[in-house]
Design a protein around this motif. Structure first.
Motif, PDB file in Angstrom:
ATOM      1  N   ALA A 163       0.758  -1.229   0.080  1.00 47.26           N
ATOM      2  CA  ALA A 163       0.005   0.015   0.020  1.00 47.26           C
ATOM      3  C   ALA A 163       0.740   1.050  -0.237  1.00 47.26           C
ATOM      4  CB  ALA A 163      -0.962   0.137   1.259  1.00 47.26           C
ATOM      5  N   SER A 164       0.221   2.421  -0.122  1.00 46.22           N
ATOM      6  CA  SER A 164       1.071   3.618  -0.183  1.00 46.22           C
ATOM      7  C   SER A 164       1.226   3.972   1.478  1.00 46.22           C
ATOM      8  CB  SER A 164       0.237   4.700  -0.829  1.00 46.22           C
ATOM      9  OG  SER A 164      -0.843   5.116   0.255  1.00 46.22           O
ATOM     10  N   HIS A 165       2.322   5.240   1.554  1.00 43.65           N
ATOM     11  CA  HIS A 165       2.665   5.155   3.101  1.00 43.65           C
ATOM     12  C   HIS A 165       1.333   5.471   3.925  1.00 43.65           C
ATOM     13  CE1 HIS A 165       7.038   5.096   2.823  1.00 43.65           C
ATOM     14  NE2 HIS A 165       6.944   5.278   1.624  1.00 43.65           N
ATOM     15  N   LEU A 166       0.280   6.471   3.243  1.00 46.43           N
ATOM     16  CA  LEU A 166      -0.811   6.905   4.027  1.00 46.43           C
ATOM     17  C   LEU A 166      -1.945   5.773   4.085  1.00 46.43           C
ATOM     18  CD1 LEU A 166      -0.566  10.477   2.788  1.00 46.43           C
ATOM     19  CD2 LEU A 166       0.254   9.477   4.776  1.00 46.43           C
ATOM     20  N   LEU A 167      -1.891   4.776   3.556  1.00 43.26           N
ATOM     21  CA  LEU A 167      -2.925   3.628   3.420  1.00 43.26           C
ATOM     22  C   LEU A 167      -2.580   2.202   4.092  1.00 43.26           C
ATOM     23  CD1 LEU A 167      -4.902   4.545   0.009  1.00 43.26           C
ATOM     24  CD2 LEU A 167      -5.446   5.198   2.514  1.00 43.26           C
ATOM     25  N   GLY A 168      -1.501   2.554   4.877  1.00 39.90           N
ATOM     26  CA  GLY A 168      -1.327   1.361   5.366  1.00 39.90           C
ATOM     27  C   GLY A 168       0.178   0.509   5.034  1.00 39.90           C
ATOM     28  N   GLY A 169       0.764   1.345   4.180  1.00 39.55           N
ATOM     29  CA  GLY A 169       2.174   1.030   3.719  1.00 39.55           C
ATOM     30  C   GLY A 169       3.285   1.149   4.503  1.00 39.55           C
ATOM     31  N   HIS A 170       3.304   2.406   5.314  1.00 35.96           N
ATOM     32  CA  HIS A 170       4.335   2.629   6.081  1.00 35.96           C
ATOM     33  C   HIS A 170       4.423   2.005   7.247  1.00 35.96           C
ATOM     34  CE1 HIS A 170       7.132   6.073   7.255  1.00 35.96           C
ATOM     35  NE2 HIS A 170       6.458   5.917   8.577  1.00 35.96           N
ATOM     36  N   ARG A 217      13.941  16.195  10.227  1.00 39.45           N
ATOM     37  CA  ARG A 217      13.237  15.125   9.568  1.00 39.45           C
ATOM     38  C   ARG A 217      13.771  14.921   8.205  1.00 39.45           C
ATOM     39  NH1 ARG A 217       6.531  15.674  10.331  1.00 39.45           N
ATOM     40  NH2 ARG A 217       6.750  13.491   9.641  1.00 39.45           N
ATOM     41  N   ALA A 218      13.284  13.670   7.892  1.00 39.49           N
ATOM     42  CA  ALA A 218      13.422  13.020   6.641  1.00 39.49           C
ATOM     43  C   ALA A 218      12.432  12.264   6.081  1.00 39.49           C
ATOM     44  CB  ALA A 218      14.911  12.123   6.426  1.00 39.49           C
ATOM     45  N   LEU A 219      12.292  12.162   4.888  1.00 37.99           N
ATOM     46  CA  LEU A 219      11.029  11.440   4.269  1.00 37.99           C
ATOM     47  C   LEU A 219      11.627  10.486   2.819  1.00 37.99           C
ATOM     48  CD1 LEU A 219       8.010  11.300   4.363  1.00 37.99           C
ATOM     49  CD2 LEU A 219       7.701  13.035   2.626  1.00 37.99           C
ATOM     50  N   ILE A 220      11.180   9.357   2.962  1.00 35.03           N
ATOM     51  CA  ILE A 220      11.631   8.463   1.843  1.00 35.03           C
ATOM     52  C   ILE A 220      10.832   8.381   0.577  1.00 35.03           C
ATOM     53  CG2 ILE A 220      11.933   5.936   1.344  1.00 35.03           C
ATOM     54  CD1 ILE A 220      12.503   5.496   4.260  1.00 35.03           C
ATOM     55  N   PHE A 221      11.582   8.383  -0.550  1.00 34.62           N
ATOM     56  CA  PHE A 221      10.706   8.281  -1.663  1.00 34.62           C
ATOM     57  C   PHE A 221      11.336   7.035  -2.498  1.00 34.62           C
ATOM     58  CE2 PHE A 221       9.804  12.811  -0.882  1.00 34.62           C
ATOM     59  CZ  PHE A 221       8.769  13.000  -1.419  1.00 34.62           C
ATOM     60  N   SER A 222      10.438   6.763  -3.418  1.00 26.03           N
ATOM     61  CA  SER A 222      10.930   5.775  -4.378  1.00 26.03           C
ATOM     62  C   SER A 222      12.089   6.114  -5.199  1.00 26.03           C
ATOM     63  CB  SER A 222       9.799   5.142  -5.415  1.00 26.03           C
ATOM     64  OG  SER A 222       8.731   4.778  -4.372  1.00 26.03           O
ATOM     65  N   THR A 223      12.423   6.971  -5.864  1.00 22.38           N
ATOM     66  CA  THR A 223      13.360   7.511  -6.637  1.00 22.38           C
ATOM     67  C   THR A 223      13.894   9.009  -6.351  1.00 22.38           C
ATOM     68  OG1 THR A 223      12.255   8.264  -8.300  1.00 22.38           O
ATOM     69  CG2 THR A 223      12.790   5.976  -8.469  1.00 22.38           C
ATOM     70  N   GLY A 224      15.071   9.281  -6.718  1.00 23.73           N
ATOM     71  CA  GLY A 224      15.476  10.638  -6.726  1.00 23.73           C
ATOM     72  C   GLY A 224      14.325  11.652  -7.558  1.00 23.73           C
ATOM     73  N   TYR A 225      14.122  11.146  -8.711  1.00 22.44           N
ATOM     74  CA  TYR A 225      13.289  11.654  -9.668  1.00 22.44           C
ATOM     75  C   TYR A 225      12.023  12.233  -9.000  1.00 22.44           C
ATOM     76  CZ  TYR A 225      12.925  12.777 -14.788  1.00 22.44           C
ATOM     77  OH  TYR A 225      12.853  13.527 -15.928  1.00 22.44           O
ATOM     78  N   ILE A 238       2.190  10.678  -2.023  1.00 20.71           N
ATOM     79  CA  ILE A 238       0.896  10.433  -1.580  1.00 20.71           C
ATOM     80  C   ILE A 238       0.306   8.904  -2.544  1.00 20.71           C
ATOM     81  CG2 ILE A 238      -1.645  10.849  -1.443  1.00 20.71           C
ATOM     82  CD1 ILE A 238      -0.617  13.892  -0.862  1.00 20.71           C
ATOM     83  N   TYR A 239       0.554   9.409  -3.843  1.00 18.12           N
ATOM     84  CA  TYR A 239      -0.347   8.249  -4.889  1.00 18.12           C
ATOM     85  C   TYR A 239       1.046   7.163  -5.508  1.00 18.12           C
ATOM     86  CZ  TYR A 239      -3.868  11.709  -4.467  1.00 18.12           C
ATOM     87  OH  TYR A 239      -4.660  12.508  -3.967  1.00 18.12           O
ATOM     88  N   THR A 240       1.521   6.474  -4.486  1.00 21.81           N
ATOM     89  CA  THR A 240       2.549   5.418  -5.056  1.00 21.81           C
ATOM     90  C   THR A 240       2.580   4.426  -3.948  1.00 21.81           C
ATOM     91  OG1 THR A 240       4.449   4.953  -6.241  1.00 21.81           O
ATOM     92  CG2 THR A 240       4.598   6.624  -4.236  1.00 21.81           C
ATOM     93  N   THR A 241       2.925   3.519  -4.392  1.00 18.43           N
ATOM     94  CA  THR A 241       3.166   2.407  -3.254  1.00 18.43           C
ATOM     95  C   THR A 241       4.642   2.553  -2.516  1.00 18.43           C
ATOM     96  OG1 THR A 241       1.990   0.760  -4.567  1.00 18.43           O
ATOM     97  CG2 THR A 241       3.530  -0.251  -2.560  1.00 18.43           C
ATOM     98  N   ALA A 242       4.655   2.077  -1.318  1.00 16.69           N
ATOM     99  CA  ALA A 242       5.740   2.694  -0.458  1.00 16.69           C
ATOM    100  C   ALA A 242       6.923   1.560  -0.890  1.00 16.69           C
ATOM    101  CB  ALA A 242       5.480   2.450   0.890  1.00 16.69           C
TER     102      ALA A 242
END
Length: 389
Positions: free
Chosen positions: A78-85, A104-112, A266-270
């Motif tokens: 799931a995405s981070h905000l829908l149970g994937g975190h 703070r820091a926040l993880i993303f799938s890619t630098g892009y 918001i709109y991607t799987t963790a």
């Protein structure tokens, strides 16, 4: 009507790329990332990887990945905000924030994706973006998608003029280490100028984290700078850290703004939780094993000394990215092919990735390379025809 509606247009594009020696092709690697790789059935000494600390196939990271998979499974689901975190994600974010020295820091799938998110949130539509002309494509695309009022500059003096002319506010955007040239941005000057003109600074430090500064903490740390709320860092986990993913390190307010409003977050799987576990192990190794950076910088010194002695046209880079400028795309392809015939994999980089007439061999070095590897590379470069090198 029948047939492929795209064929004619695409074939014309393909023909143009081939005629200009700009056609790209993928090659299949069948071995782990290492100095010696299996590529299309050949064993080659590779100088093409961003695995700067030699961690991509470290057995300890393989085991950490396996442990993470045993605990969390394979996918986040799931995405981070829908149970994937997961707890693993959260612990990695806290460790990265501590590493960089930000709240703070926040993880993303890619630098892009991280760069797209940052400019979408920090630059309201038609807001001012001041971008270095050599910035990574993700920063350039991010400014375009944000529909920013874009001002390009070539150097610190050019940025000063652009900021003075535009007035107060906006965001300065720059690579920390430029991905094709290998040199470092003058971060203190950029930050001072930004603050003087009421702007922020977004720094893409993808090629610096793990390599530059004390314990590899990045270009600001290399200049003795601590956390500043006007400075936003982006770093990746797939280069010096040898894993995958990216992160933003910034003030609590910036990170919260991304969580609340950044569509690429918001709109991607963790990321797979096992990957977060693996990245935690990699971060600990990168911090503890200082000898890796020492070995890497010794290889850089050896290569630059040898390339200078050969009379090669190299750029003033003190990082693992060591371009050998050849100018013409065809000459760069020929040089790459000649090196490959001697068992070395050094890809040619051509426009539009780099400006016209600056096609090059992009030599990238790793802590896993040895002195013998560098000597072999230099010996091969010495055999190139004078009109090629």
């Amino acid at each position: 009507m029948t047939g492929d509606p795209f064929a004619n247009t695409l074939e014309r594009t393909f023909a143009r790329l081939r005629d200009q020696d700009l056609w790209r092709r993928r090659e299949r690697r069948s071995s782990p990332q290492a100095p010696s790789v299996q590529m299309e059935g050949e064993t080659l000494l590779s100088f093409s990887s961003n695995d700067y600390l030699g961690l991509a196939s470290d057995p300890r990271l393989v085991e950490a990945w396996c442990q993470g998979a045993r605990r969390y499974g394979v996918g986040a689901g799931a995405s981070h905000l829908l149970g994937g975190h997961t707890k693993a994600h959260h612990e990695l974010e806290e460790a990265l924030a501590a590493f960089v020295g930000t709240p703070r820091a926040l993880i993303f799938s890619t630098g892009y994706m991280a760069n797209l998110a940052l400019l979408a949130v920090l630059c309201p539509r038609h807001g001012r973006v001041f971008e270095d002309r050599r910035n990574h494509a993700s920063l350039i695309d991010a400014a375009g998608l944000a529909q920013a009022d874009r001002h390009r500059y070539r150097d610190v003096a050019g940025l000063r003029r652009a900021l003075t002319k535009a007035g107060s506010g906006g965001i300065v955007v720059s690579d920390g280490v430029f991905s094709m040239d290998g040199d470092m941005a003058d971060v203190p000057a950029l930050l001072t100028l930004a603050q003087t003109h009421g702007a922020g600074l977004l720094l893409d430090d993808a090629h610096a984290f793990g390599v530059v500064g004390p314990q590899g903490r990045g270009t600001p740390a290399a200049h003795g700078l601590g956390h500043d709320p006007a400075l936003v860092h982006m770093g990746t986990l797939g280069k010096a850290f040898g894993v995958f993913g990216a992160f933003v390190a910034a003030s609590a307010e910036v990170v919260e703004a991304l969580i609340q409003g950044a569509r690429p977050y918001i709109y991607t799987t963790a990321l797979p939780p096992a990957l977060a576990v693996c990245a935690m192990a990699s971060l600990a190794i990168a911090i503890a094993e200082e000898y890796r950076r020492a070995e890497l910088y010794e290889r850089i010194r050896e290569f630059r000394a040898g390339a200078t002695q050969l009379g090669l046209r190299i750029l003033p880079s003190s990082t693992p990215i060591q371009p050998v400028i050849l100018g013409d795309a065809g000459r760069a392809l020929d040089a790459s092919a000649r090196l490959r015939a001697q068992g070395l994999y050094v890809p040619a980089v051509r426009p539009p990735t780099v400006p016209a007439h600056t096609a090059r061999l992009r030599v990238t070095l790793s802590a896993a390379h040895t002195r013998d590897h560098i000597e072999r590379l230099l010996a091969a470069l010495a055999t190139l025809p004078r009109d090629t090198a």
